[in-house]
Design a protein around this motif. Structure first.
Motif, PDB file in Angstrom:
ATOM      1  N   ARG A 321      31.645  34.340  30.344  1.00  0.00           N
ATOM      2  CA  ARG A 321      31.185  35.474  29.554  1.00  0.00           C
ATOM      3  C   ARG A 321      31.648  36.792  30.192  1.00  0.00           C
ATOM      4  O   ARG A 321      32.073  37.718  29.511  1.00  0.00           O
ATOM      5  N   TRP A 322      31.558  36.871  31.484  1.00  0.00           N
ATOM      6  CA  TRP A 322      31.998  38.074  32.231  1.00  0.00           C
ATOM      7  C   TRP A 322      33.485  38.312  31.979  1.00  0.00           C
ATOM      8  O   TRP A 322      33.911  39.422  31.670  1.00  0.00           O
ATOM      9  N   ASN A 323      34.264  37.247  32.064  1.00  0.00           N
ATOM     10  CA  ASN A 323      35.715  37.384  31.869  1.00  0.00           C
ATOM     11  C   ASN A 323      36.058  37.812  30.443  1.00  0.00           C
ATOM     12  O   ASN A 323      37.078  38.464  30.217  1.00  0.00           O
ATOM     13  N   ALA A 324      35.222  37.397  29.499  1.00  0.00           N
ATOM     14  CA  ALA A 324      35.518  37.694  28.084  1.00  0.00           C
ATOM     15  C   ALA A 324      34.922  39.020  27.623  1.00  0.00           C
ATOM     16  O   ALA A 324      35.090  39.409  26.464  1.00  0.00           O
ATOM     17  N   ASP A 325      34.224  39.700  28.486  1.00  0.00           N
ATOM     18  CA  ASP A 325      33.515  40.921  28.094  1.00  0.00           C
ATOM     19  C   ASP A 325      34.497  42.097  28.020  1.00  0.00           C
ATOM     20  O   ASP A 325      35.093  42.495  29.029  1.00  0.00           O
ATOM     21  N   ALA A 326      34.648  42.656  26.812  1.00  0.00           N
ATOM     22  CA  ALA A 326      35.671  43.692  26.602  1.00  0.00           C
ATOM     23  C   ALA A 326      35.404  44.929  27.452  1.00  0.00           C
ATOM     24  O   ALA A 326      36.338  45.516  28.023  1.00  0.00           O
ATOM     25  N   GLU A 327      34.151  45.314  27.556  1.00  0.00           N
ATOM     26  CA  GLU A 327      33.852  46.533  28.326  1.00  0.00           C
ATOM     27  C   GLU A 327      34.154  46.323  29.813  1.00  0.00           C
ATOM     28  O   GLU A 327      34.716  47.189  30.483  1.00  0.00           O
ATOM     29  N   ILE A 328      33.792  45.176  30.318  1.00  0.00           N
ATOM     30  CA  ILE A 328      34.072  44.862  31.725  1.00  0.00           C
ATOM     31  C   ILE A 328      35.582  44.859  31.962  1.00  0.00           C
ATOM     32  O   ILE A 328      36.088  45.458  32.917  1.00  0.00           O
ATOM     33  N   GLN A 329      36.304  44.236  31.067  1.00  0.00           N
ATOM     34  CA  GLN A 329      37.763  44.162  31.257  1.00  0.00           C
ATOM     35  C   GLN A 329      38.416  45.532  31.153  1.00  0.00           C
ATOM     36  O   GLN A 329      39.358  45.831  31.902  1.00  0.00           O
ATOM     37  N   ALA A 330      37.891  46.373  30.260  1.00  0.00           N
ATOM     38  CA  ALA A 330      38.453  47.726  30.128  1.00  0.00           C
ATOM     39  C   ALA A 330      38.219  48.516  31.414  1.00  0.00           C
ATOM     40  O   ALA A 330      39.130  49.187  31.920  1.00  0.00           O
ATOM     41  N   LEU A 331      37.021  48.421  31.960  1.00  0.00           N
ATOM     42  CA  LEU A 331      36.726  49.127  33.217  1.00  0.00           C
ATOM     43  C   LEU A 331      37.631  48.635  34.343  1.00  0.00           C
ATOM     44  O   LEU A 331      38.144  49.411  35.137  1.00  0.00           O
ATOM     45  N   LEU A 332      37.829  47.314  34.369  1.00  0.00           N
ATOM     46  CA  LEU A 332      38.669  46.733  35.427  1.00  0.00           C
ATOM     47  C   LEU A 332      40.100  47.222  35.320  1.00  0.00           C
ATOM     48  O   LEU A 332      40.732  47.554  36.321  1.00  0.00           O
ATOM     49  N   SER A 333      40.619  47.263  34.092  1.00  0.00           N
ATOM     50  CA  SER A 333      42.032  47.633  33.952  1.00  0.00           C
ATOM     51  C   SER A 333      42.240  49.108  34.295  1.00  0.00           C
ATOM     52  O   SER A 333      43.321  49.497  34.716  1.00  0.00           O
ATOM     53  N   GLU A 334      41.163  49.922  34.179  1.00  0.00           N
ATOM     54  CA  GLU A 334      41.285  51.332  34.569  1.00  0.00           C
ATOM     55  C   GLU A 334      41.345  51.509  36.081  1.00  0.00           C
ATOM     56  O   GLU A 334      41.789  52.531  36.570  1.00  0.00           O
TER      57      GLU A 334
END
Ligand code: GCO
Ligand code: MN
Ligand code: MN
Length: 383
Positions: A321-334
């Motif tokens: 779920r963490w890996n699929a979370d769009a907000e988490i992934q967006a923050l990470l890519s920033e």
């Protein structure tokens, strides 16, 4: 009833005979559970849905058994494993219980004790190979000291190297194909144990005659007893291609060796660990080196074993779920790209000629607070 948290063989969940068979003795109190015969332990593991059983030589074969007794015991045990669909992925040797090892085994000062330890380990390798194990764990529980008056610690390192080299040759000689996994612990039962951390073993492995055969078996509780971040030790072992096995359990910092049910003390650390193992695609056994509270009967032991596996599977689902979370992934890519640089004269000149906005770089917020709270939301089930 089966659900997403029901263990399956491909999860490779294993337990030691000494874990479900732990009788609850501690330094202040005697046993609280009756002895559990190895075949009964295997039946219990089958019932709770585990995949594998691991053992020390003497968990199965008493130290003073005759060769014919040994053969009978091994035959019965093999039948029990077949009956309950349980495999033996790992074997190990008990070099700590018998009083002969009070000064250590491979590092003992008495050469006869060291020779006996080698002989006992070769026989434990024979046993493990006969049961189909491909991983051989070495935990040097008594390889340590209460006083450094007893020997120079570098002498201990040399003796340990001599022993591991000898045992690798034995495995090659007999064509056992073992991968040897070294398990570190900082103390208990000795005041101090040599090779206190997984990192120490990773350094040691590079000095062996057959480094390719030898890796590590990190244990959650042991790195935490040393005050270290377990995930970081596991990650370094993995990155070095040395994560041959893993001992999952839990532990509160600053306590005795508690061997609690996996995830029961520090659920967040357990989450990062499960996420790491799943993200990198760790394929080895997921071994629970833990035991039930002393308050439990054997029904409680089953609750303990089921709990270890269930928590792992819940955390695995949370990690997805963490890996699929769009907000988490967006923050990470920033937070930045991950490509690595290598040295070339051209790159050197480019880099030396670059200018950096040092002050601006230092001012930018990294949003790790937000990222961590999103993690908490995922972990606590509200996201
Ligand atoms: C401990 C150790 C052991 C070893 C086992 C395998 O602290 O007691 O973790 O449980 O893992 O002896 O060699
Ligand atoms: Mn332990
Ligand atoms: Mn262990």
């Amino acid at each position: 009833m089966s659900d997403a948290y029901t263990p399956r063989p491909e999860d490779k969940f294993s337990f030691g005979l000494w874990t479900v068979g732990n009788r609850g003795r501690d330094p202040f109190g005697d046993v609280v559970r009756d002895a559990l015969a190895p075949a009964a332990a295997v039946a219990m593991l089958g019932e709770v849905g585990a995949w594998g059983v691991n053992l020390h030589d003497n968990d199965l074969v008493p130290i003073d058994a005759t060769p014919s007794e040994r053969d009978r015991i091994v035959k019965e045990f093999t039948c029990a494993c077949e009956r309950h669909g349980i495999v033996v992925p790992m074997a190990t040797v008990n070099l700590f219980f018998d009083p002969v090892f009070r000064d250590g085994a491979f590092t003992a000062n008495d050469a006869r004790v060291r020779a006996y330890a080698l002989q006992k380990t070769m026989r434990a390798m024979d046993l493990g190979a006969a049961l189909g194990a491909k991983i051989f764990v070495l935990w040097g529980g008594r390889e340590g000291a209460e006083t450094d008056a007893c020997r120079r610690p570098d002498e201990a390192v040399k003796r340990l190297r001599e022993a591991v080299n000898y045992l690798c040759e034995y495995s090659i000689d007999r064509q056992y194909g073992f991968k040897v996994a070294l398990e570190a612990k900082p103390n208990e039962p000795r005041g101090d144990i040599y090779m206190a951390t997984t990192g120490a073993y990773l350094g040691f492995i590079a000095t062996l005659d057959h480094p390719e055969m030898v890796g590590v078996n990190p244990e959650v509780a042991h790195e935490q007893m040393a005050g270290l971040n377990f995930l970081h030790a596991v990650a370094q072992a993995w990155e070095a291609g040395k994560l041959f096995h893993i001992d999952l359990n839990d532990q509160a910092p600053g306590r005795y060796d508690q061997d609690f049910r996996f995830g029961s003390a520090n659920v967040k650390a357990a989450f990062w660990l499960v996420k790491f193992l799943e993200d990198v695609g760790y394929q080895g056994p997921r071994h629970f080196d833990a035991h039930a509270y002393r308050t439990e009967d054997y029904e409680g032991v089953k609750d303990f074993a089921r709990g270890c596996m269930r928590t792992y599977l819940i955390l695995r689902e949370r990690a997805k779920r963490w890996n699929a979370d769009a907000e988490i992934q967006a923050l990470l890519s920033e937070t930045g790209a991950t490509e690595l640089v290598s040295y070339t004269p051209r790159h050197r000149d480019l880099l030396l000629g670059s200018s950096f906005d040092r002050v601006g770089l230092a001012k930018r917020g990294l949003a790790y607070e937000r990222l961590d709270q999103l993690t908490m939301d995922v972990l606590l089930g509200v996201r």
